[in-house]
Design an enzyme around this catalytic site. Structure first.
Site, mmCIF file in Angstrom:
data_model
loop_
_atom_site.group_PDB
_atom_site.id
_atom_site.type_symbol
_atom_site.label_atom_id
_atom_site.label_comp_id
_atom_site.label_asym_id
_atom_site.label_seq_id
_atom_site.Cartn_x
_atom_site.Cartn_y
_atom_site.Cartn_z
ATOM 1 N N ASP A 93 1.020 -1.342 0.001
ATOM 2 C CA ASP A 93 0.002 -0.011 0.017
ATOM 3 C C ASP A 93 0.947 1.320 0.051
ATOM 4 O OD1 ASP A 93 -2.611 -0.876 0.019
ATOM 5 O OD2 ASP A 93 -2.971 -1.037 1.899
ATOM 6 N N ARG A 118 0.283 -1.787 7.778
ATOM 7 C CA ARG A 118 0.943 -0.435 6.981
ATOM 8 C C ARG A 118 2.052 0.288 7.903
ATOM 9 N NH1 ARG A 118 -2.824 3.235 3.512
ATOM 10 N NH2 ARG A 118 -0.731 3.919 2.470
ATOM 11 N N ARG A 163 -9.832 5.878 10.517
ATOM 12 C CA ARG A 163 -8.300 5.744 10.708
ATOM 13 C C ARG A 163 -8.014 6.912 11.600
ATOM 14 N NH1 ARG A 163 -6.588 2.566 6.308
ATOM 15 N NH2 ARG A 163 -8.209 1.230 5.632
ATOM 16 N N HIS A 192 -11.575 7.348 4.409
ATOM 17 C CA HIS A 192 -10.606 8.413 4.528
ATOM 18 C C HIS A 192 -11.134 9.560 4.086
ATOM 19 C CE1 HIS A 192 -6.640 6.054 4.195
ATOM 20 N NE2 HIS A 192 -6.469 6.369 5.217
ATOM 21 N N CYS A 292 -5.095 9.536 -3.304
ATOM 22 C CA CYS A 292 -4.366 8.790 -2.582
ATOM 23 C C CYS A 292 -2.824 8.390 -2.895
ATOM 24 C CB CYS A 292 -4.878 7.313 -2.461
ATOM 25 S SG CYS A 292 -6.812 7.310 -1.980
HETATM 26 N N1 ARG Z 1 -5.327 -0.103 0.989
HETATM 27 C C1 ARG Z 1 -5.013 1.390 1.436
HETATM 28 C C2 ARG Z 1 -5.586 1.372 2.937
HETATM 29 O O1 ARG Z 1 -6.716 0.722 2.930
HETATM 30 C C3 ARG Z 1 -5.426 2.586 0.506
HETATM 31 C C4 ARG Z 1 -5.469 3.817 1.000
HETATM 32 C C5 ARG Z 1 -5.900 4.938 0.377
HETATM 33 N N2 ARG Z 1 -5.463 6.107 0.675
HETATM 34 C C6 ARG Z 1 -6.208 7.264 0.674
HETATM 35 N N3 ARG Z 1 -5.519 8.478 0.952
HETATM 36 N N4 ARG Z 1 -7.296 7.275 0.883
HETATM 37 O O2 ARG Z 1 -5.216 2.037 3.574
#
Ligand code: ARG
Length: 299
Positions: A93, A118, A163, A192, A292
């Site tokens: 990612d 991550r 998040r 996000h 992203c």
């Molecule tokens: N697979 C990543 C996650 O879920 C995607 C991140 C997408 N980033 C964003 N800025 N929306 O964390």
């Protein structure tokens, strides 16, 4: 400080474009930006931390790299300055650079990821910031960088709910000395802030600042706040948001968006923006789009 060099539609740049009339009255002006990106050499979907990700479905890393390259080339073609961070094996990612931190006034507020898959990206991005002249602020609270922190005029819009945490909103406010407006996300597809809201005119004063968003991605109180603050906002359809159309990058005039977001494209054109569609279908499999993949560097 924000960069002040500008380029216009004719590709003029710097003082020439800044001092010359910009054509038709009301024509929008682009500002030269500095971005950080990460080539998706190790991209795949091997775990599931958002509803877009299906580890059992195949991914095509070579196609992801080609699509990403078209985004990179688009930014360079618009006259923006694009920096690269080395992709690390085992961090599929990492291509979603927006999550690597939030920069303003030469300070990089580091990311602290909500999911352990991550976690190692945080220090990798902080190392890059430190090596490239940023003062790095180590985060105490969970936050996913520009994925949840967006600068609009002099205000920082901050997402929470999936998040980034409220603690990180306070941390960012203290660090940058700016007003931070907390917005609560309620739809897991839009986990996000940058999947539910796009900043169209980031460098103008608050009075003229404008955004686009999907109202039902936010709770009632946040919706009220957004409606008060941004009465001229572009209200985007669920259909366009569901292809991550809002996950876009504007330089004040050119708005790079998903080529699938046809309604949003028309709304932008009506308002005098220049929408530029890019196909990132492969990166959509990880739950990310244009924004992203792009971290703005503000010195
Ligand atoms: N697979 C990543 C996650 O879920 C995607 C991140 C997408 N980033 C964003 N800025 N929306 O964390």
């Amino acid at each position: 400080m924000a960069e002040t060099t500008t380029t216009d539609a004719a590709g003029r740049s710097g003082a020439e474009a800044a001092s010359a009339p910009q054509g038709a009255p009301g024509e929008r002006t682009s500002t030269r930006r500095s971005y950080l990106m990460c080539r998706p050499e190790h991209f795949t979907v091997s775990y599931r931390i958002n509803p877009w990700m299906h580890p059992a479905a195949p991914t095509d890393t070579a196609l992801a790299v080609r699509q990403w390259q078209s985004l990179y080339d688009t930014f360079v073609g618009l006259g923006h300055d694009v920096h690269l961070i080395d992709p690390a094996p085992g961090l599929p990612d990492m291509v979603y650079a927006a999550n690597g931190g939030f920069t303003l006034d030469g300070v990089a507020y580091g990311a602290r990821f909500a999911h352990e898959q991550r976690a190692a990206e945080g220090p990798a991005y902080m190392r890059w910031f430190a090596e490239h002249g940023f003062r790095v602020a180590q985060p105490e609270y969970v936050n996913e960088g520009e994925g949840d922190f967006m600068l609009v005029g002099d205000t920082i819009l901050a997402g929470r709910g999936f998040r980034s945490t409220s603690g990180s909103h306070a941390e960012a406010s203290a660090l940058f000395g700016r007003e931070v407006l907390s917005l609560t996300l309620v739809d897991p597809r839009f986990y996000h802030l940058d999947t539910a809201l796009a900043v169209l005119d980031p460098l103008t004063g608050d009075a003229d600042a404008n955004v686009a968003y999907l109202p039902h991605a936010f709770d009632e109180a946040s919706r009220r706040l957004l409606a008060e603050r941004y009465p001229n906002a572009v209200i985007v359809s669920d259909t366009d948001a569901a292809v991550l159309g809002l996950n876009s990058i504007s330089d004040g005039r050119n708005v790079v968006i998903s080529s699938r977001a046809r309604g949003f494209e028309a709304q932008l054109a009506e308002r005098g923006y220049n929408p530029i569609g890019v196909d990132l279908s492969e990166l959509l499999l990880g739950g990310g789009g244009v924004k992203c993949c792009t971290l703005e560097l503000r010195r």
